[in-house]
Scaffold this motif. Sequence first.
Motif, PDB file in Angstrom:
ATOM      1  N   SER A  12       0.329  -1.530   0.056  1.00  0.00           N
ATOM      2  CA  SER A  12       0.050   0.002  -0.114  1.00  0.00           C
ATOM      3  C   SER A  12       0.918   1.136  -0.020  1.00  0.00           C
ATOM      4  O   SER A  12       0.380   2.187  -0.497  1.00  0.00           O
ATOM      5  CB  SER A  12      -0.705  -0.406   0.892  1.00  0.00           C
ATOM      6  N   ASN A  13       2.478   1.234   0.317  1.00  0.00           N
ATOM      7  CA  ASN A  13       2.964   2.060   0.243  1.00  0.00           C
ATOM      8  C   ASN A  13       3.614   2.781  -0.730  1.00  0.00           C
ATOM      9  O   ASN A  13       5.078   3.589  -0.835  1.00  0.00           O
ATOM     10  CB  ASN A  13       3.744   1.663   1.486  1.00  0.00           C
ATOM     11  N   ARG A  14       3.220   2.059  -2.218  1.00  0.00           N
ATOM     12  CA  ARG A  14       4.187   2.622  -3.375  1.00  0.00           C
ATOM     13  C   ARG A  14       3.707   3.285  -4.123  1.00  0.00           C
ATOM     14  O   ARG A  14       3.968   3.455  -5.637  1.00  0.00           O
ATOM     15  CB  ARG A  14       4.505   1.179  -4.088  1.00  0.00           C
ATOM     16  N   ASN A  15       2.228   4.821  -3.339  1.00  0.00           N
ATOM     17  CA  ASN A  15       1.788   5.342  -4.863  1.00  0.00           C
ATOM     18  C   ASN A  15       2.808   6.485  -4.937  1.00  0.00           C
ATOM     19  O   ASN A  15       3.232   6.713  -4.215  1.00  0.00           O
ATOM     20  CB  ASN A  15       0.836   6.247  -3.815  1.00  0.00           C
ATOM     21  N   LYS A  16       2.660   6.938  -6.525  1.00  0.00           N
ATOM     22  CA  LYS A  16       2.866   8.324  -6.492  1.00  0.00           C
ATOM     23  C   LYS A  16       2.419   9.358  -6.248  1.00  0.00           C
ATOM     24  O   LYS A  16       1.356   9.365  -5.983  1.00  0.00           O
ATOM     25  CB  LYS A  16       3.369   8.003  -8.211  1.00  0.00           C
ATOM     26  N   TYR A  17       3.696  10.096  -5.571  1.00  0.00           N
ATOM     27  CA  TYR A  17       3.260  11.353  -5.105  1.00  0.00           C
ATOM     28  C   TYR A  17       2.643  11.873  -6.796  1.00  0.00           C
ATOM     29  O   TYR A  17       3.152  12.808  -7.545  1.00  0.00           O
ATOM     30  CB  TYR A  17       3.451  11.776  -4.203  1.00  0.00           C
ATOM     31  N   LYS A  18       1.409  12.597  -6.431  1.00  0.00           N
ATOM     32  CA  LYS A  18       0.880  13.569  -7.503  1.00  0.00           C
ATOM     33  C   LYS A  18      -0.003  15.185  -7.454  1.00  0.00           C
ATOM     34  O   LYS A  18      -0.423  15.527  -8.065  1.00  0.00           O
ATOM     35  CB  LYS A  18      -0.150  12.457  -8.657  1.00  0.00           C
TER      36      LYS A  18
ATOM     37  N   ALA B  88       7.896   6.803  -2.004  1.00  0.00           N
ATOM     38  CA  ALA B  88       7.583   7.903  -3.272  1.00  0.00           C
ATOM     39  C   ALA B  88       8.623   9.358  -3.190  1.00  0.00           C
ATOM     40  O   ALA B  88       8.903   9.277  -2.539  1.00  0.00           O
ATOM     41  CB  ALA B  88       6.477   8.817  -3.175  1.00  0.00           C
ATOM     42  N   LEU B  89       8.915   9.296  -4.954  1.00  0.00           N
ATOM     43  CA  LEU B  89       9.900  10.611  -4.375  1.00  0.00           C
ATOM     44  C   LEU B  89       9.280  11.327  -5.476  1.00  0.00           C
ATOM     45  O   LEU B  89       8.671  11.599  -6.101  1.00  0.00           O
ATOM     46  CB  LEU B  89      11.164  10.066  -5.294  1.00  0.00           C
ATOM     47  N   TYR B  90       9.780  12.831  -4.914  1.00  0.00           N
ATOM     48  CA  TYR B  90       9.404  13.942  -5.502  1.00  0.00           C
ATOM     49  C   TYR B  90      10.508  15.149  -6.623  1.00  0.00           C
ATOM     50  O   TYR B  90      10.698  15.446  -4.527  1.00  0.00           O
ATOM     51  CB  TYR B  90       8.071  14.349  -4.665  1.00  0.00           C
TER      52      TYR B  90
ATOM     53  N   TYR C 228      11.527  15.940   1.464  1.00  0.00           N
ATOM     54  CA  TYR C 228      10.951  14.671   2.017  1.00  0.00           C
ATOM     55  C   TYR C 228       9.531  14.237   2.189  1.00  0.00           C
ATOM     56  O   TYR C 228       9.698  13.662   2.712  1.00  0.00           O
ATOM     57  CB  TYR C 228      11.510  15.863   3.601  1.00  0.00           C
ATOM     58  N   LEU C 229       8.762  15.016   1.377  1.00  0.00           N
ATOM     59  CA  LEU C 229       7.680  13.924   1.137  1.00  0.00           C
ATOM     60  C   LEU C 229       6.883  14.381   2.897  1.00  0.00           C
ATOM     61  O   LEU C 229       6.659  15.416   3.647  1.00  0.00           O
ATOM     62  CB  LEU C 229       7.779  13.144   0.828  1.00  0.00           C
ATOM     63  N   PHE C 230       7.067  13.076   3.270  1.00  0.00           N
ATOM     64  CA  PHE C 230       5.921  12.881   4.376  1.00  0.00           C
ATOM     65  C   PHE C 230       6.689  11.773   5.251  1.00  0.00           C
ATOM     66  O   PHE C 230       6.338  11.560   6.249  1.00  0.00           O
ATOM     67  CB  PHE C 230       4.756  12.306   4.038  1.00  0.00           C
ATOM     68  N   HIS C 231       8.189  11.743   4.888  1.00  0.00           N
ATOM     69  CA  HIS C 231       9.218  11.434   6.167  1.00  0.00           C
ATOM     70  C   HIS C 231       9.372  11.936   6.740  1.00  0.00           C
ATOM     71  O   HIS C 231       9.288  13.314   7.349  1.00  0.00           O
ATOM     72  CB  HIS C 231      10.417  11.258   5.153  1.00  0.00           C
ATOM     73  N   SER C 232       9.784  11.058   8.435  1.00  0.00           N
ATOM     74  CA  SER C 232       9.136  12.119   9.162  1.00  0.00           C
ATOM     75  C   SER C 232      11.390  12.810  10.043  1.00  0.00           C
ATOM     76  O   SER C 232      11.501  13.811  11.005  1.00  0.00           O
ATOM     77  CB  SER C 232       9.912  10.933  11.018  1.00  0.00           C
TER      78      SER C 232
END
Length: 143
Positions: A31-37, A105-107, A112-116
């Motif tokens: 479930s954690n392999r979504n691409k960030y769009k 995901a990479l963007y 960092y996107l949503f990483h802690s």
Amino acid sequence: MENFYRMMRKKHHVLVTNEQPLGGKWNYDHSNRNKYKGEVPIPKPLNFSKDVSKLVSEIEKSEVKTFGAINAKKFPWPTNRKESRELLAYFCDNLLENFGDYQDALYSEHAYLFHSRLSFAMNSKMISPKEVVDVVITHFEKK
């Protein structure tokens, strides 16, 4: 990783009830392999922006071998326990909800996107992995 997650969750009693995983699954890797769009806004990262030039100079003078590069004038990572706990709280309050969906995901527009960003604090022993797990679970249970 399935066997590793299962073993660690059982060993440390993380989200386990009667030897079974809370939620019915041992891991959610699929479930954690979504691409960030851009569907969900990314909160600004919590940065500490400290000048660590003096420390970098000492390391260089001592000829300690290092790798990578930092911005010594604006070091963004926590440098004490209080800041590490602040970063953990920030993660729980602002990033945790979307972390699972986008953890792989990479963007290009956001580093960092949503990483802690807690690895530095954990690797330098300012905060423990168990403490992170306990705080995240407590936050999860409250929400």
